[in-house]
Design a protein around this motif. Sequence first.
Motif, PDB file in Angstrom:
ATOM      1  N   GLY A  85     -17.753 -34.184  30.371  1.00 49.60           N
ATOM      2  CA  GLY A  85     -18.935 -34.714  29.694  1.00 49.60           C
ATOM      3  C   GLY A  85     -18.634 -35.773  28.673  1.00 49.60           C
TER       4      GLY A  85
ATOM      5  N   GLU B 139     -17.564 -39.663  27.371  1.00 50.31           N
ATOM      6  CA  GLU B 139     -17.644 -41.084  27.674  1.00 50.31           C
ATOM      7  C   GLU B 139     -16.452 -41.761  27.013  1.00 50.31           C
ATOM      8  OE1 GLU B 139     -20.587 -44.924  26.873  1.00 50.31           O
ATOM      9  OE2 GLU B 139     -21.370 -42.886  26.699  1.00 50.31           O
TER      10      GLU B 139
ATOM     11  N   GLU C 280     -17.424 -35.346  16.566  1.00 50.81           N
ATOM     12  CA  GLU C 280     -18.076 -36.628  16.832  1.00 50.81           C
ATOM     13  C   GLU C 280     -17.261 -37.459  17.822  1.00 50.81           C
ATOM     14  OE1 GLU C 280     -21.010 -37.467  15.804  1.00 50.81           O
ATOM     15  OE2 GLU C 280     -21.299 -35.737  14.472  1.00 50.81           O
TER      16      GLU C 280
ATOM     17  N   SER D 212     -14.367 -30.100  27.002  1.00 51.63           N
ATOM     18  CA  SER D 212     -15.807 -29.944  26.798  1.00 51.63           C
ATOM     19  C   SER D 212     -16.114 -29.333  25.434  1.00 51.63           C
ATOM     20  CB  SER D 212     -16.390 -29.064  27.908  1.00 51.63           C
ATOM     21  OG  SER D 212     -17.760 -28.849  27.723  1.00 51.63           O
TER      22      SER D 212
ATOM     23  N   GLU E 294     -16.264 -39.845  23.327  1.00 51.64           N
ATOM     24  CA  GLU E 294     -17.355 -39.140  22.654  1.00 51.64           C
ATOM     25  C   GLU E 294     -18.219 -38.473  23.718  1.00 51.64           C
ATOM     26  OE1 GLU E 294     -19.429 -42.142  20.510  1.00 51.64           O
ATOM     27  OE2 GLU E 294     -20.109 -43.191  22.326  1.00 51.64           O
ATOM     28  N   LYS E 295     -19.051 -37.553  23.307  1.00 53.41           N
ATOM     29  CA  LYS E 295     -19.893 -36.835  24.277  1.00 53.41           C
ATOM     30  C   LYS E 295     -20.922 -37.782  24.855  1.00 53.41           C
ATOM     31  CE  LYS E 295     -22.326 -32.475  24.982  1.00 53.41           C
ATOM     32  NZ  LYS E 295     -21.445 -32.094  26.100  1.00 53.41           N
ATOM     33  N   GLU E 296     -21.006 -37.777  26.174  1.00 53.43           N
ATOM     34  CA  GLU E 296     -21.961 -38.636  26.863  1.00 53.43           C
ATOM     35  C   GLU E 296     -23.378 -38.154  26.577  1.00 53.43           C
ATOM     36  OE1 GLU E 296     -22.094 -40.744  31.223  1.00 53.43           O
ATOM     37  OE2 GLU E 296     -21.566 -38.613  31.117  1.00 53.43           O
ATOM     38  N   GLU E 297     -24.223 -39.077  26.205  1.00 56.74           N
ATOM     39  CA  GLU E 297     -25.622 -38.716  25.897  1.00 56.74           C
ATOM     40  C   GLU E 297     -26.433 -38.596  27.187  1.00 56.74           C
ATOM     41  OE1 GLU E 297     -26.618 -37.777  23.050  1.00 56.74           O
ATOM     42  OE2 GLU E 297     -24.762 -38.284  22.004  1.00 56.74           O
TER      43      GLU E 297
ATOM     44  N   LYS F  89     -21.571 -29.713  15.783  1.00 62.65           N
ATOM     45  CA  LYS F  89     -20.533 -30.712  15.516  1.00 62.65           C
ATOM     46  C   LYS F  89     -20.053 -30.583  14.073  1.00 62.65           C
ATOM     47  CE  LYS F  89     -21.678 -34.266  18.942  1.00 62.65           C
ATOM     48  NZ  LYS F  89     -20.571 -33.902  19.826  1.00 62.65           N
TER      49      LYS F  89
ATOM     50  N   ARG G  83     -18.010 -30.975  22.229  1.00 69.44           N
ATOM     51  CA  ARG G  83     -19.187 -30.287  21.676  1.00 69.44           C
ATOM     52  C   ARG G  83     -19.151 -30.197  20.159  1.00 69.44           C
ATOM     53  NH1 ARG G  83     -20.410 -25.281  19.973  1.00 69.44           N
ATOM     54  NH2 ARG G  83     -18.376 -24.391  20.555  1.00 69.44           N
TER      55      ARG G  83
END
Length: 269
Positions: free
Chosen positions: A203, A205, A147, A140, A266-269, A115, A144
Amino acid sequence: MLADEETFKKDVLSKTPLRDEPPLPPDWLHIEMLERFRVLQHAPLRKGMNVLEIGCGAHALTTVPLAYLVGETGRVVAVDRARWRFFEEISSVAGLKHRIIPFKVDAKELPFPFKAFDLAVLVHGVRSLKNEETMVRVFSEMLRVAEVVFIAESLPIANNERQRAHLELYNLREDIFEALFGEKDDLHYLPLERLKELVETAGGEIIESGTFEPGLPHYLAYIPREYVEQIKDEKKRAELLERWDRAYEKWKAGAEHPPVGWVLAEKEE
């Protein structure tokens, strides 16, 4: 808001020369940059940010307002695979070249191992990603390496005749490019819900999303009639020439930006 429109016009647009590219009006570049400036008011931009822009394009339409908004301590890494023709000229005359790092690379495979960015931005570029599989791949990669991701695109919605005039001419582009080159480009605009679904498939959110009316003329649906005349399939050429003539008359009378949808994720955890 990092800066108001009048300041942006005075600091940046006043330095950017008018363009002689009929039938587009001489101030078309100013108007398109102003529209991007309005779009970016919905992004979580701060001065000093390190921002990745996907699909900067030949005219730096989003790059210039982005570089202005991140301030003197911010940087914009502007990515495109091929469209660079006027990029250096425009970013230079705008006085913002020193804040911009141009990067010729395929957005499906970004060369950043972690990131590296506070924010990744894709404004009015989803339509150039050929198909939904490519969209998911690019989203995606953005998720990746950044943030937060901000994606904005015109919607297939017309609330008045001027917006309908834009959509009618714009919606010919996909068919024209496919008939000419055997592949789609400038895809039809996606509904906002579908755009959000693709971000989630990649991926992401969704943090927030929304729509707004730019309230400005829109000239970039235009495609020269000569392109259509080069289509080899006689039946397809005749059909598209008839549609182009009809749509062009409406566009020439006045076209307007359709509503714009935007997604923050943001990227889903």
